[in-house]
Design a protein around this motif. Structure first.
Motif, PDB file in Angstrom:
ATOM      1  N   GLU B 159       0.757  -1.746  -0.280  1.00 57.36           N
ATOM      2  CA  GLU B 159      -0.125  -0.214  -0.355  1.00 57.36           C
ATOM      3  C   GLU B 159       0.449   1.217   0.037  1.00 57.36           C
ATOM      4  OE1 GLU B 159      -1.585   1.150   3.664  1.00 57.36           O
ATOM      5  OE2 GLU B 159      -4.191   1.594   2.007  1.00 57.36           O
ATOM      6  N   LYS B 160       1.798   1.451   0.927  1.00 63.93           N
ATOM      7  CA  LYS B 160       2.630   2.419   1.282  1.00 63.93           C
ATOM      8  C   LYS B 160       3.281   2.789  -0.683  1.00 63.93           C
ATOM      9  CE  LYS B 160       2.726   4.280   5.035  1.00 63.93           C
ATOM     10  NZ  LYS B 160       3.120   2.751   6.614  1.00 63.93           N
ATOM     11  N   LEU B 161       3.788   1.735  -0.924  1.00 58.20           N
ATOM     12  CA  LEU B 161       4.093   1.851  -2.104  1.00 58.20           C
ATOM     13  C   LEU B 161       3.505   2.230  -3.513  1.00 58.20           C
ATOM     14  CD1 LEU B 161       6.894  -1.919  -1.929  1.00 58.20           C
ATOM     15  CD2 LEU B 161       7.341   1.020  -2.220  1.00 58.20           C
ATOM     16  N   GLY B 162       2.036   2.165  -3.234  1.00 59.12           N
ATOM     17  CA  GLY B 162       1.372   2.563  -3.852  1.00 59.12           C
ATOM     18  C   GLY B 162       1.104   1.259  -4.847  1.00 59.12           C
ATOM     19  N   TRP B 163       1.498  -0.304  -4.599  1.00 63.90           N
ATOM     20  CA  TRP B 163       0.979  -0.883  -5.369  1.00 63.90           C
ATOM     21  C   TRP B 163      -0.174  -1.685  -5.535  1.00 63.90           C
ATOM     22  CZ3 TRP B 163       6.032  -3.820  -5.537  1.00 63.90           C
ATOM     23  CH2 TRP B 163       6.971  -3.348  -5.796  1.00 63.90           C
ATOM     24  N   LEU B 164      -1.308  -1.314  -4.584  1.00 64.36           N
ATOM     25  CA  LEU B 164      -2.824  -2.245  -4.697  1.00 64.36           C
ATOM     26  C   LEU B 164      -3.170  -2.064  -5.535  1.00 64.36           C
ATOM     27  CD1 LEU B 164      -3.800  -1.209  -1.019  1.00 64.36           C
ATOM     28  CD2 LEU B 164      -3.247  -3.138  -1.637  1.00 64.36           C
ATOM     29  N   ASN B 165      -3.489  -2.972  -5.675  1.00 65.34           N
ATOM     30  CA  ASN B 165      -5.092  -3.068  -6.892  1.00 65.34           C
ATOM     31  C   ASN B 165      -4.030  -2.778  -8.226  1.00 65.34           C
ATOM     32  OD1 ASN B 165      -7.107  -3.041  -8.149  1.00 65.34           O
ATOM     33  ND2 ASN B 165      -7.860  -0.745  -8.574  1.00 65.34           N
ATOM     34  N   SER B 166      -2.795  -3.373  -8.274  1.00 66.33           N
ATOM     35  CA  SER B 166      -1.876  -2.987  -9.659  1.00 66.33           C
ATOM     36  C   SER B 166      -0.974  -4.140 -10.210  1.00 66.33           C
ATOM     37  CB  SER B 166      -0.544  -2.097  -9.471  1.00 66.33           C
ATOM     38  OG  SER B 166       0.376  -2.579  -8.839  1.00 66.33           O
ATOM     39  N   TYR B 242      -7.080 -10.214  -1.390  1.00 68.37           N
ATOM     40  CA  TYR B 242      -7.137  -8.854  -0.961  1.00 68.37           C
ATOM     41  C   TYR B 242      -6.824  -7.657  -1.591  1.00 68.37           C
ATOM     42  CZ  TYR B 242      -9.487 -11.387   3.206  1.00 68.37           C
ATOM     43  OH  TYR B 242     -10.203 -12.409   3.249  1.00 68.37           O
ATOM     44  N   VAL B 243      -5.801  -7.690  -2.220  1.00 67.74           N
ATOM     45  CA  VAL B 243      -4.460  -6.354  -2.834  1.00 67.74           C
ATOM     46  C   VAL B 243      -5.258  -5.920  -4.262  1.00 67.74           C
ATOM     47  CG1 VAL B 243      -2.790  -7.179  -1.569  1.00 67.74           C
ATOM     48  CG2 VAL B 243      -2.974  -7.905  -4.273  1.00 67.74           C
ATOM     49  N   LEU B 244      -6.083  -7.006  -5.299  1.00 65.52           N
ATOM     50  CA  LEU B 244      -6.320  -6.562  -6.301  1.00 65.52           C
ATOM     51  C   LEU B 244      -8.296  -6.143  -6.135  1.00 65.52           C
ATOM     52  CD1 LEU B 244      -5.753  -9.246  -8.881  1.00 65.52           C
ATOM     53  CD2 LEU B 244      -4.238  -7.293  -8.367  1.00 65.52           C
ATOM     54  N   LEU B 245      -9.036  -4.971  -6.346  1.00 61.54           N
ATOM     55  CA  LEU B 245      -9.803  -4.391  -6.208  1.00 61.54           C
ATOM     56  C   LEU B 245     -10.894  -3.814  -7.167  1.00 61.54           C
ATOM     57  CD1 LEU B 245      -8.559  -1.823  -3.967  1.00 61.54           C
ATOM     58  CD2 LEU B 245      -8.654  -3.788  -2.682  1.00 61.54           C
TER      59      LEU B 245
END
Lengths: 316, 303
Positions: B159-166, B242-245
């Motif tokens: 999440e910190k790296l801005g990688w959520l949903n990527s 959980y990480v792909l939204l």
């Protein structure tokens, strides 16, 4: 292994255990080759392992502006009856434990039988081995959805086939106890037996063929040969399979998440499912991290006990 | 055990008696006859394994009404591709998009693992340097930690790296596992020393030796690792859930979970989704069956 190798910088021959070996101390190259992997390893294995501990010492909710340090409170809560998480956490630990106890014996024994039956050179054996392993290459979601349909109480093929055999009641495979447990164990056996079987087959290759010849000369029956030669020869492999299967069963997630959806109630919700839901969907990351470390401690203790038992047994 | 890491030729073993010459001609009719009970047991098991898969495949060609028919029949009546067409036209459940996402994630992660793990394995197997044993020990220790311990902190990092949903979230963190390093290291240790030595005397540096000698010799192990890595990425479930939204970013496994929610009573459609997710790995398995099985056996017992 590294004696006399770090001292000299240039290539030289040293003889280790009678085998000529070139040893060349090369610090810079060694670390350069390791760097790309170590960057990933540091970022996504070492850091999170330590960060998880740190998070577990805080009331850590991503949507709250402050994440206050609360010491061991998250852990204390897990061991305080009546607290917010106590009931649910230990219920999910219990469900995980029950699943592990029910599934491991089948997952250790059935693949062993299959491996012993397959361990002969006959036409078609290769094809059968490939078939038995095939379900393992499918993902948890595929497995869970297909069995959810096949085991559907009203419309599933399994109850349909049973009806043809004269079973008139609709068995609630995916919705009611104790059937849900039979379902979870049976589907897991169907899915992963091939994996353990392949490991047993590799272990069977390691057993000295002369022992079988000796048994044949003595006129031993195949049953007797199995218990006198095969089983003792497989002991280390079996210990490995048992340990690994316990850990895999204790980390079960997909089957409960998609196949039984934790039903009935939350009785088949495993601890991994609870931690993921509570920590990631529920945002209670501090408490969830504490839970994952408690689970880790449990599994470590079980692994040590299991290892002790298995190594003691192997001494005659 | 010897280092026969990936040997395509030694699969079934011989424990039944008989000279080498007789084995080459195949088992005698008497021996076959003696094994009939074993064949019967194994074929019954094989039916239990295969029938559910065939049933699911057949259901994906049924109409909704036919899928709910009592008594159920294996053969679709009528045979229809309706379920696949419905999936293709669904905006909320773009399964063919998920398919491409899964393909991309699997390919990216596999390449990343091959590059990173082969370099690390070369260092650990063939080079001597200060701290090597410490690094190796650290890798072994982390193998004992259950994956769920990394779940929350990895999520926070991603999440910190801005990688959520990527795509990054489902390719980069998963490449940090030590399995590939152990697997390739085991193979590289077994390679003969002499060629590398000769090259070094000719003045070749470590990098050239790695690129021109070690990598080509390791091709069978690299191929096996590639297949295993792709399979495990394709089948990964918990993490992508959980990480792909958003619907267009999903891969097949979390996508199937969405599909189940949206079409819980349309069995044909859900089974078509399962078939779409299963067929590529079954084809891959069919092509590389021996590599996969031998790779798993050696990886588990020697890794």
């Amino acid at each position: 292994m590294t004696e006399a190798t770090l001292a000299g910088g240039s290539a030289r021959r040293t003889v280790v255990a009678g085998r000529p070996r070139r040893r060349h101390a090369n610090n810079r190259a060694g670390w350069l080759f390791l760097t790309p992997f170590l960057v990933l390893f540091a970022g996504f294995v070492i850091t999170p392992a330590l960060m998880g501990l740190w998070i577990s010492l805080h009331r850590w909710n991503p949507v709250l502006p402050r994440k206050p340090f609360i010491g061991l409170d998250n852990y204390k809560e897990l061991f305080t009856p009546g607290s917010l998480t106590f009931g649910d956490f230990w219920q999910s630990m219990g469900a995980t434990g029950l699943f592990t106890v029910l599934s491991v014996p089948f997952l250790v024994v059935i693949p062993l039988i299959l491996a012993v039956l397959l361990n002969r050179r006959l036409p078609g054996i290769g094809v059968l081995r490939a078939i038995f392993f095939a379900p393992y290459v499918l993902g948890a979601a595929v497995i869970a959805l297909m069995w959810r349909y096949l085991l559907d109480p009203q419309n599933g093929a399994v109850n349909g086939l049973l009806a043809m055999l004269g079973v008139t009641t609709q068995i609630p495979w995916t919705v009611d106890s104790p059937w849900v447990w039979i379902t979870l164990v049976a589907v897991t056996v169907w899915w992963t037996s091939g994996f353990n079987m392949v490991i047993y087959l590799a272990g069977l290759k390691g057993i000295d063929k002369e022992l079988y010849d000796a048994a044949a000369v003595d006129g031993a029956s195949s049953m007797h040969t199995f218990f006198a030669v095969t089983l003792p020869g497989l002991r280390p492999v079996m210990a490995f399979v048992t340990t690994m299967t316990i850990l895999n069963s204790a980390n079960m997630f997909g089957q409960s998440y998609l196949l039984t959806v934790g039903h009935p109630g939350t009785s088949t919700r495993t601890v991994v499912m609870y931690i993921a839901n509570y920590g990631l969907s529920g945002g209670q990351m501090g408490a969830a991290s504490a839970m994952s470390y408690v689970l880790f401690a449990f599994l470590a203790i079980i692994s040590i006990i299991n290892y002790r038992l298995q190594t003691r047994e192997s001494r005659p | 055990m010897t280092q026969t890491a990936v040997h395509p030729d030694d699969h079934a073993d011989v424990h039944e008696g008989g000279s080498a010459a007789r084995e080459r001609r195949g088992p005698s009719p008497r021996k076959l006859w003696r094994n009939v009970p074993i064949y019967v047991v194994l074929i019954v098991v094989a039916i239990f394994v295969v029938l559910p898969l065939v049933w699911v495949l057949m259901t994906s060609f049924k109409t909704d009404a036919d899928a709910l028919m009592h008594p159920a029949s294996l053969i679709p009546h009528p045979f229809t591709m309706q379920a696949y067409r419905s999936l293709a036209s669904s905006g909320q459940e773009p399964i063919y998009r998920w398919f491409l996402n899964s393909l991309a994630a699997g390919a990216i992660q596999t390449v990343l693992i091959l590059v990173v793990a082969s370099m690390a394995a070369y260092a650990l197997a063939r080079l001597d340097f200060a701290g090597k044993n410490a690094v190796f020990g650290m890798l072994v220790v982390t193998l004992m930690v259950p994956g769920v311990v990394f779940l929350v902190p990895d999520y926070v990092i991603v999440e910190k790296l801005g990688w959520l949903n990527s795509l990054w979230a489902i390719t980069i963190p998963g490449a940090s596992g030590a399995f590939g390093v152990f697997f390739l290291r085991q193979f590289m240790i077994g390679l003969p020393m002499e060629i590398e030595e000769a090259a070094r005397i000719d003045g070749a540096g470590s990098f050239r030796i790695f690129l021109n000698i070690i990598l080509p010799l390791s091709r069978p192990a690299l191929a096996t690792l590639a297949v295993l890595s792709f399979l495990s990425n394709w089948n990964d479930f918990l993490w992508p859930v959980y990480v792909l939204l958003t619907p267009t970013r999903l891969t097949l496994q979390p996508g199937l979970s969405v599909l189940q929610g949206a079409y819980s009573t349309h069995f044909g459609i859900v089974m078509a989704g399962a078939v779409i997710a299963a067929v590529p790995v079954l084809i891959l398995y069919g092509l590389a069956q021996r590599h996969i099985i031998d790779g798993i056996a050696t990886g588990a017992l020697k890794g």
